[in-house]
Design a protein around this motif. Structure first.
Motif, PDB file in Angstrom:
ATOM      1  N   SER A  76      38.316  40.731  46.760  1.00 12.55           N
ATOM      2  CA  SER A  76      38.164  42.106  47.230  1.00 12.55           C
ATOM      3  C   SER A  76      38.617  43.051  46.120  1.00 12.55           C
ATOM      4  CB  SER A  76      39.001  42.342  48.488  1.00 12.55           C
ATOM      5  OG  SER A  76      40.389  42.342  48.155  1.00 12.55           O
ATOM      6  N   ARG A  77      38.215  44.305  46.188  1.00 13.44           N
ATOM      7  CA  ARG A  77      38.564  45.281  45.150  1.00 13.44           C
ATOM      8  C   ARG A  77      40.091  45.354  44.950  1.00 13.44           C
ATOM      9  NH1 ARG A  77      36.845  47.855  40.825  1.00 13.44           N
ATOM     10  NH2 ARG A  77      37.572  49.967  40.633  1.00 13.44           N
ATOM     11  N   GLU A  78      40.828  45.410  46.061  1.00 13.03           N
ATOM     12  CA  GLU A  78      42.287  45.485  45.981  1.00 13.03           C
ATOM     13  C   GLU A  78      42.872  44.225  45.346  1.00 13.03           C
ATOM     14  OE1 GLU A  78      46.213  45.861  48.844  1.00 13.03           O
ATOM     15  OE2 GLU A  78      44.226  46.042  49.735  1.00 13.03           O
ATOM     16  N   ASN A  79      42.415  43.063  45.799  1.00 13.15           N
ATOM     17  CA  ASN A  79      42.912  41.808  45.232  1.00 13.15           C
ATOM     18  C   ASN A  79      42.502  41.649  43.771  1.00 13.15           C
ATOM     19  OD1 ASN A  79      44.239  41.090  47.540  1.00 13.15           O
ATOM     20  ND2 ASN A  79      42.677  39.651  48.240  1.00 13.15           N
ATOM     21  N   PHE A  80      41.298  42.107  43.450  1.00 14.63           N
ATOM     22  CA  PHE A  80      40.800  42.043  42.084  1.00 14.63           C
ATOM     23  C   PHE A  80      41.721  42.840  41.154  1.00 14.63           C
ATOM     24  CE2 PHE A  80      38.016  43.582  38.660  1.00 14.63           C
ATOM     25  CZ  PHE A  80      37.430  42.396  38.235  1.00 14.63           C
ATOM     26  N   GLU A  81      42.081  44.058  41.565  1.00 11.43           N
ATOM     27  CA  GLU A  81      42.956  44.902  40.747  1.00 11.43           C
ATOM     28  C   GLU A  81      44.353  44.299  40.637  1.00 11.43           C
ATOM     29  OE1 GLU A  81      41.937  47.317  38.886  1.00 11.43           O
ATOM     30  OE2 GLU A  81      39.912  47.225  39.706  1.00 11.43           O
ATOM     31  N   GLN A  82      44.878  43.763  41.736  1.00 14.67           N
ATOM     32  CA  GLN A  82      46.203  43.136  41.694  1.00 14.67           C
ATOM     33  C   GLN A  82      46.191  41.903  40.795  1.00 14.67           C
ATOM     34  OE1 GLN A  82      47.621  42.295  45.625  1.00 14.67           O
ATOM     35  NE2 GLN A  82      47.738  44.451  46.204  1.00 14.67           N
ATOM     36  N   PHE A  83      45.162  41.085  40.939  1.00 13.66           N
ATOM     37  CA  PHE A  83      45.040  39.884  40.118  1.00 13.66           C
ATOM     38  C   PHE A  83      45.021  40.266  38.639  1.00 13.66           C
ATOM     39  CE2 PHE A  83      42.701  36.610  37.864  1.00 13.66           C
ATOM     40  CZ  PHE A  83      43.222  35.436  38.374  1.00 13.66           C
ATOM     41  N   ASN A  84      44.203  41.257  38.291  1.00 12.49           N
ATOM     42  CA  ASN A  84      44.092  41.685  36.892  1.00 12.49           C
ATOM     43  C   ASN A  84      45.406  42.247  36.368  1.00 12.49           C
ATOM     44  OD1 ASN A  84      41.426  40.921  36.524  1.00 12.49           O
ATOM     45  ND2 ASN A  84      40.648  42.860  37.301  1.00 12.49           N
ATOM     46  N   ALA A  85      46.071  43.067  37.158  1.00  9.82           N
ATOM     47  CA  ALA A  85      47.339  43.665  36.713  1.00  9.82           C
ATOM     48  C   ALA A  85      48.403  42.598  36.488  1.00  9.82           C
ATOM     49  CB  ALA A  85      47.816  44.689  37.744  1.00  9.82           C
ATOM     50  N   ARG A  86      48.470  41.632  37.363  1.00 11.65           N
ATOM     51  CA  ARG A  86      49.470  40.565  37.219  1.00 11.65           C
ATOM     52  C   ARG A  86      49.171  39.682  36.019  1.00 11.65           C
ATOM     53  NH1 ARG A  86      50.431  39.112  43.623  1.00 11.65           N
ATOM     54  NH2 ARG A  86      51.399  41.115  44.119  1.00 11.65           N
ATOM     55  N   ARG A  87      47.911  39.375  35.803  1.00 17.54           N
ATOM     56  CA  ARG A  87      47.552  38.561  34.639  1.00 17.54           C
ATOM     57  C   ARG A  87      47.798  39.340  33.358  1.00 17.54           C
ATOM     58  NH1 ARG A  87      48.131  36.628  38.301  1.00 17.54           N
ATOM     59  NH2 ARG A  87      47.574  34.686  39.191  1.00 17.54           N
TER      60      ARG A  87
END
Length: 173
Positions: A76-87
């Protein structure tokens, strides 16, 4: 004793005192460098711990996205952004370790173990896909190092975390 003899004795004592002072300064500098390296290692460990603490709470989609570019793209857009920020936070940590190593503040063995772990991560399909789309946000020298670490991906059974190989009953179950 002549004045000339006293003069030479005084000069000899002065030279010895200067040499002793230089040796003392050298020892102090060496100890200071050890302390600086120890502090740098502690800061790196603290930084890594902070990044990992955030990742511990990741949902199952994030974990599966590490291994699959398809799952990564379907977040999802929210999970995508969180995943990218954490990586991004994790890989910026690795970039920092690289530059600290390059500047002599990180021991060779620590850098080698870190780069081996980076190689394992970047061999995962989802991380490799993420890296290819984000590597322009890192310094060119670090990017070259990471690109050199890429090893062929090994299929993993996400339930057992073991390498899937033909005849491996545990992975096939």
């Amino acid at each position: 004793m002549s004045l000339e003899t006293v003069y030479f004795i005084g000069q000899t004592i002065a030279v010895i005192a200067i040499l002793v002072s230089l040796i003392f300064v050298g020892i102090q500098m060496r100890d200071g460098n050890r302390l600086a390296r120890a502090q740098m290692h502690q800061q790196i460990a603290d930084s890594f711990t902070e990044v990992v603490a955030v990742m511990i709470d990741e949902n199952a989609d994030f974990y599966e996205a590490l291994y699959s570019s398809k799952i990564y793209q379907s977040l999802s857009r929210e999970n995508f952004e969180q995943f990218n920020a954490r990586r991004l936070a994790l890989w910026k940590h690795y970039e920092n370790v690289f530059y600290q190593y390059k500047n002599g503040f990180v021991a060779e063995e620590y850098w080698q173990s870190t780069s081996q772990y980076m190689a394992l991560l970047v061999s995962r399909d989802g991380i490799r896909f993420w890296w290819e789309g984000r590597k322009q946000t890192f310094a060119a020298e670090f990017t070259t190092v990471v690109d050199g670490l890429v090893i062929p991906a090994m299929p993993l059974d996400m339930k057992s975390h073991s390498v899937s190989t033909p005849g491996n009953d545990e992975a096939d179950a």
